[in-house]
Design a protein around this motif. Structure first.
Motif, PDB file in Angstrom:
ATOM      1  N   MET A  42       0.706  -1.260  -0.078  1.00  0.00           N
ATOM      2  CA  MET A  42      -0.200   0.055  -0.032  1.00  0.00           C
ATOM      3  C   MET A  42       1.078   1.315  -0.007  1.00  0.00           C
ATOM      4  SD  MET A  42      -3.007  -1.549  -0.041  1.00  0.00           S
ATOM      5  CE  MET A  42      -4.456  -0.164   0.542  1.00  0.00           C
ATOM      6  N   ILE A  43       0.270   2.448  -0.402  1.00  0.00           N
ATOM      7  CA  ILE A  43       0.993   3.605  -0.295  1.00  0.00           C
ATOM      8  C   ILE A  43       0.035   4.565   0.193  1.00  0.00           C
ATOM      9  CG2 ILE A  43       0.127   4.361  -2.870  1.00  0.00           C
ATOM     10  CD1 ILE A  43       3.045   5.382  -3.371  1.00  0.00           C
ATOM     11  N   ARG A  44       0.638   5.713   0.905  1.00  0.00           N
ATOM     12  CA  ARG A  44      -0.167   6.719   1.612  1.00  0.00           C
ATOM     13  C   ARG A  44       0.121   7.843   0.353  1.00  0.00           C
ATOM     14  NH1 ARG A  44      -2.568   7.308   6.120  1.00  0.00           N
ATOM     15  NH2 ARG A  44      -1.489   5.346   7.134  1.00  0.00           N
ATOM     16  N   VAL A  45      -1.092   8.129  -0.005  1.00  0.00           N
ATOM     17  CA  VAL A  45      -1.157   9.218  -0.922  1.00  0.00           C
ATOM     18  C   VAL A  45      -2.178  10.507  -0.772  1.00  0.00           C
ATOM     19  CG1 VAL A  45      -1.994   9.798  -3.418  1.00  0.00           C
ATOM     20  CG2 VAL A  45      -0.898   7.479  -2.762  1.00  0.00           C
ATOM     21  N   VAL A  46      -1.795  11.602  -0.957  1.00  0.00           N
ATOM     22  CA  VAL A  46      -2.518  12.936  -0.719  1.00  0.00           C
ATOM     23  C   VAL A  46      -3.466  13.095  -1.789  1.00  0.00           C
ATOM     24  CG1 VAL A  46      -2.832  15.420  -0.309  1.00  0.00           C
ATOM     25  CG2 VAL A  46      -0.797  13.988   0.778  1.00  0.00           C
ATOM     26  N   ASP A  47      -4.872  12.673  -1.653  1.00  0.00           N
ATOM     27  CA  ASP A  47      -5.722  12.286  -2.783  1.00  0.00           C
ATOM     28  C   ASP A  47      -6.431  13.809  -3.114  1.00  0.00           C
ATOM     29  OD1 ASP A  47      -7.540  12.582  -1.016  1.00  0.00           O
ATOM     30  OD2 ASP A  47      -8.201  10.329  -1.218  1.00  0.00           O
ATOM     31  N   GLU A  48      -7.398  13.672  -3.951  1.00  0.00           N
ATOM     32  CA  GLU A  48      -8.349  14.819  -4.257  1.00  0.00           C
ATOM     33  C   GLU A  48      -8.790  15.499  -3.284  1.00  0.00           C
ATOM     34  OE1 GLU A  48      -8.660  16.078  -7.384  1.00  0.00           O
ATOM     35  OE2 GLU A  48      -6.999  14.571  -8.118  1.00  0.00           O
ATOM     36  N   SER A  49      -9.284  14.861  -2.027  1.00  0.00           N
ATOM     37  CA  SER A  49      -9.836  15.590  -0.843  1.00  0.00           C
ATOM     38  C   SER A  49      -8.658  16.217  -0.080  1.00  0.00           C
ATOM     39  CB  SER A  49     -10.306  14.352   0.082  1.00  0.00           C
ATOM     40  OG  SER A  49      -9.199  13.819   0.649  1.00  0.00           O
ATOM     41  N   GLY A  50      -7.376  16.166  -0.541  1.00  0.00           N
ATOM     42  CA  GLY A  50      -6.629  17.162   0.213  1.00  0.00           C
ATOM     43  C   GLY A  50      -5.984  16.232   1.381  1.00  0.00           C
ATOM     44  N   GLU A  51      -6.371  14.998   1.777  1.00  0.00           N
ATOM     45  CA  GLU A  51      -6.117  14.342   2.953  1.00  0.00           C
ATOM     46  C   GLU A  51      -5.072  12.909   2.449  1.00  0.00           C
ATOM     47  OE1 GLU A  51      -6.659  15.016   6.070  1.00  0.00           O
ATOM     48  OE2 GLU A  51      -7.604  17.066   5.552  1.00  0.00           O
ATOM     49  N   ASP A  52      -4.526  12.473   3.318  1.00  0.00           N
ATOM     50  CA  ASP A  52      -3.761  11.168   2.999  1.00  0.00           C
ATOM     51  C   ASP A  52      -4.498   9.848   3.213  1.00  0.00           C
ATOM     52  OD1 ASP A  52      -2.104  10.259   5.678  1.00  0.00           O
ATOM     53  OD2 ASP A  52      -2.666  12.389   5.709  1.00  0.00           O
ATOM     54  N   TYR A  53      -4.590   9.155   2.445  1.00  0.00           N
ATOM     55  CA  TYR A  53      -5.208   7.856   2.613  1.00  0.00           C
ATOM     56  C   TYR A  53      -4.428   6.676   1.859  1.00  0.00           C
ATOM     57  CZ  TYR A  53      -9.377  10.405   3.828  1.00  0.00           C
ATOM     58  OH  TYR A  53     -10.227  11.370   4.361  1.00  0.00           O
ATOM     59  N   LEU A  54      -4.670   5.439   2.396  1.00  0.00           N
ATOM     60  CA  LEU A  54      -3.768   4.187   1.751  1.00  0.00           C
ATOM     61  C   LEU A  54      -4.486   3.880   0.603  1.00  0.00           C
ATOM     62  CD1 LEU A  54      -2.975   2.316   4.986  1.00  0.00           C
ATOM     63  CD2 LEU A  54      -1.507   3.785   3.626  1.00  0.00           C
ATOM     64  N   TYR A  55      -3.734   3.724  -0.620  1.00  0.00           N
ATOM     65  CA  TYR A  55      -4.134   2.858  -1.882  1.00  0.00           C
ATOM     66  C   TYR A  55      -3.279   2.018  -2.228  1.00  0.00           C
ATOM     67  CZ  TYR A  55      -7.088   7.107  -2.231  1.00  0.00           C
ATOM     68  OH  TYR A  55      -7.919   8.115  -1.958  1.00  0.00           O
ATOM     69  N   PRO A  56      -3.588   0.939  -3.099  1.00  0.00           N
ATOM     70  CA  PRO A  56      -2.571  -0.211  -3.532  1.00  0.00           C
ATOM     71  C   PRO A  56      -1.547   0.655  -4.360  1.00  0.00           C
ATOM     72  CG  PRO A  56      -5.019  -0.739  -4.051  1.00  0.00           C
ATOM     73  CD  PRO A  56      -5.131   0.811  -3.753  1.00  0.00           C
ATOM     74  N   SER A  57      -0.280   0.117  -4.045  1.00  0.00           N
ATOM     75  CA  SER A  57       0.804   0.833  -4.558  1.00  0.00           C
ATOM     76  C   SER A  57       0.846   0.644  -5.941  1.00  0.00           C
ATOM     77  CB  SER A  57       2.384   0.592  -4.083  1.00  0.00           C
ATOM     78  OG  SER A  57       2.245  -1.083  -4.200  1.00  0.00           O
ATOM     79  N   ASN A  58       0.291  -0.584  -6.585  1.00  0.00           N
ATOM     80  CA  ASN A  58       0.440  -0.749  -8.015  1.00  0.00           C
ATOM     81  C   ASN A  58      -0.572   0.105  -8.847  1.00  0.00           C
ATOM     82  OD1 ASN A  58      -1.774  -2.042  -7.324  1.00  0.00           O
ATOM     83  ND2 ASN A  58      -1.620  -3.949  -8.399  1.00  0.00           N
TER      84      ASN A  58
END
Length: 63
Positions: A42-58
């Motif tokens: 998993m990877i911690r990404v600052v997404d469209e909401s402006g918050e960081d969440y975990l997503y699949p790294s692939n």
């Protein structure tokens, strides 16, 4: 073991299946190093909401 550093790190989104509201394909996102998450592919990404969440790294490629 990957090392965290103080530099900003970025990835390019190449897949947003199941996350269309949060991620845009071909958009660059900032990541936050999270060793524990990386152990689960998993990877911690600052997404469209402006918050960081975990997503699949692939779903991303480093740039």
């Amino acid at each position: 073991m990957p090392q965290a550093n103080n530099q900003n790190q970025f990835v390019l989104c190449i897949n947003n299946k199941e996350y269309q509201a949060s991620l845009r394909i071909q958009k660059i996102y900032q990541i936050i190093f999270d060793f524990k998450a990386s152990q689960y592919q998993m990877i911690r990404v600052v997404d469209e909401s402006g918050e960081d969440y975990l997503y699949p790294s692939n779903y991303f490629i480093p740039i």
